[in-house]
Enzyme design. Structure first.
Site, short mmCIF file in Angstrom:
data_model
loop_
_atom_site.label_atom_id
_atom_site.label_comp_id
_atom_site.label_asym_id
_atom_site.label_seq_id
_atom_site.Cartn_x
_atom_site.Cartn_y
_atom_site.Cartn_z
N SER A 205 14.97 1.63 -4.35
CA SER A 205 13.84 0.85 -4.21
C SER A 205 13.90 -0.44 -4.77
O SER A 205 14.82 -1.19 -3.93
CB SER A 205 12.68 1.70 -5.15
OG SER A 205 11.45 0.85 -5.08
N ARG B 231 -1.72 1.45 -10.76
CA ARG B 231 -0.92 2.62 -10.91
C ARG B 231 -1.47 3.82 -10.23
O ARG B 231 -0.92 4.17 -9.41
CB ARG B 231 -0.67 3.16 -12.21
CG ARG B 231 0.57 4.15 -12.39
CD ARG B 231 1.98 3.75 -11.72
NE ARG B 231 2.78 4.98 -12.05
CZ ARG B 231 4.20 4.65 -11.60
NH1 ARG B 231 4.63 3.64 -10.89
NH2 ARG B 231 4.95 5.76 -12.06
N HIS C 9 8.12 7.84 -0.64
CA HIS C 9 9.09 6.97 -1.52
C HIS C 9 9.59 7.30 -2.66
O HIS C 9 10.75 6.97 -3.16
CB HIS C 9 8.12 5.56 -1.71
CG HIS C 9 8.97 4.50 -2.08
ND1 HIS C 9 10.10 3.74 -1.24
CD2 HIS C 9 9.00 3.63 -3.31
CE1 HIS C 9 10.56 2.77 -1.94
NE2 HIS C 9 9.89 3.03 -3.20
N ASP C 10 9.08 8.18 -3.25
CA ASP C 10 9.49 8.98 -4.37
C ASP C 10 10.63 9.76 -4.25
O ASP C 10 11.06 10.46 -5.34
CB ASP C 10 8.41 9.56 -5.46
CG ASP C 10 7.53 8.36 -6.38
OD1 ASP C 10 8.14 7.37 -6.39
OD2 ASP C 10 6.87 8.82 -7.01
N ASP D 160 8.63 7.97 4.27
CA ASP D 160 8.26 7.12 3.36
C ASP D 160 7.36 5.94 3.99
O ASP D 160 7.84 5.29 5.13
CB ASP D 160 9.65 6.38 2.93
CG ASP D 160 9.58 5.34 1.80
OD1 ASP D 160 8.61 4.66 1.64
OD2 ASP D 160 10.59 4.90 1.24
#
Length: 327
Positions: A127, A188, A297-298, A268
């Site tokens: 990332s 978040r 993405h994680d 992603d």
């Protein structure tokens, strides 16, 4: 993020500190409020040196935020290599600054100079950390021997900038209203919807309505918990600066001279796989690994088999050779 086979306390390591020169200026012309940069070293004293960097909430404690990968016997094997991780923006609550991935690369160079390390054997970045690795490879091509960039593009995608832009405005609004903690939590929550995928949410959460309008659905309970847990991790100013840094990121793949392994995931949405295909194709010594994942993405945190195998293969030359030969 502690794994089942590694305790929550990190592997043995030691902090290292470098003085930031008084004349150091960011590309924006600004100065950092901090006067020192902290890193952390793990592994054998004379092992090949691997820099590890992660997302914007990571830092020098790589054996905590990536505990399953950076450990003895792991994909980044602390029995064989030295690992250096560093704080991505010195100081937790410093004033908002305009910092680029190239600035982060220059700060890493300062830390390496303090350690009397002319070059690193490998940079493993995921990332934002992968973006720093790409910037380091183009800024200091003579100081890096190989690079692994996971879910990290050479140029920010406009859709990702759009999502992060909303987060930054939410953070600034909450801070200016005197409700910074709530703003960090809400930002978040929004970020988590971009890190993960609709497929994962569909598998995990039932669409069960709450009793009354305005109350939380099951998926919202999950997001609220993630937001509440993030309040102690960062400040609004820090998040705004590092998020903006992601959107300013731009390197020319043609300038990456070292062997480059690019790992991406087809789900992603922040880093579209087509962008990573382009990065690998344009880099003179680029190699692409792509895989599916429900984690979006994680995936670099969750897909242990795929990521572990890619790291093992990329670092295998370092694991097989003593420091004297690898250098």
């Amino acid at each position: 993020m502690a794994s089942a086979d590694w305790p929550i306390d990190e592997a043995p390591g030691r902090d290292v500190v470098a003085l930031i020169p008084e004349d150091f200026r960011l590309e924006s012309g600004e100065r950092l409020a901090a006067t020192t940069l902290a890193g952390r070293l793990h592994g054998p004293e004379h092992g090949p040196l691997v820099v590890v960097a992660g997302g914007i909430s990571s830092g020098r404690f790589a054996t905590r935020w990536w505990s399953w990968a950076v450990r003895s016997g792991g994909p980044v094997d602390l029995n064989r290599v030295r690992v250096l991780a560093f704080d991505l923006l010195p100081g937790r609550d410093g004033p908002g600054v305009t910092i680029t991935t190239a600035d982060q690369a220059r700060l890493l160079a300062i830390l390496l100079d303090a350690l009397d390390e002319p070059a690193i054997d490998a940079f493993v970045g995921a990332s934002y950390g992968g973006c720093i690795g790409l910037a380091f490879a183009t800024t200091f091509p003579e100081r890096i021997r190989s690079l692994v960039a996971i879910s990290a593009p050479h140029l920010a995608h406009p859709a990702a900038t759009a999502w992060r832009g909303v987060q930054r405005r939410l953070l600034a609004f909450a801070r200016d209203c005197g409700r910074e903690s709530e703003g960090v939590a809400l930002a978040r929550e929004l970020a988590m919807t971009t890190y993960r995928t609709p497929d994962e949410f569909g598998l995990r959460f039932a669409p069960t309505p709450p009793a009354r309008a305005g109350e939380a659905y099951p998926v919202c309970d999950y997001l609220i918990a993630r937001g509440a847990a993030y309040d102690e991790v960062t400040s609004a100013a820090r998040w705004i600066a590092l998020s903006d840094s992601l959107d300013r990121h731009a390197v020319r793949p043609e300038q990456i001279r070292c062997p480059l392994t690019v790992l991406g995931f087809t789900s992603d949405r922040l880093v579209p796989i087509d962008d990573l295909r382009e990065l690998a194709a344009l880099a003179p010594a680029g190699r692409l690994i792509e895989a599916p994942s429900i984690f979006g993405h994680d995936a670099f945190l969750k897909e242990r088999e795929v990521v572990g195998r890619a790291l093992h293969d990329a670092l295998l030359p370092l694991n097989a050779l003593p420091r004297e030969i690898a250098a």
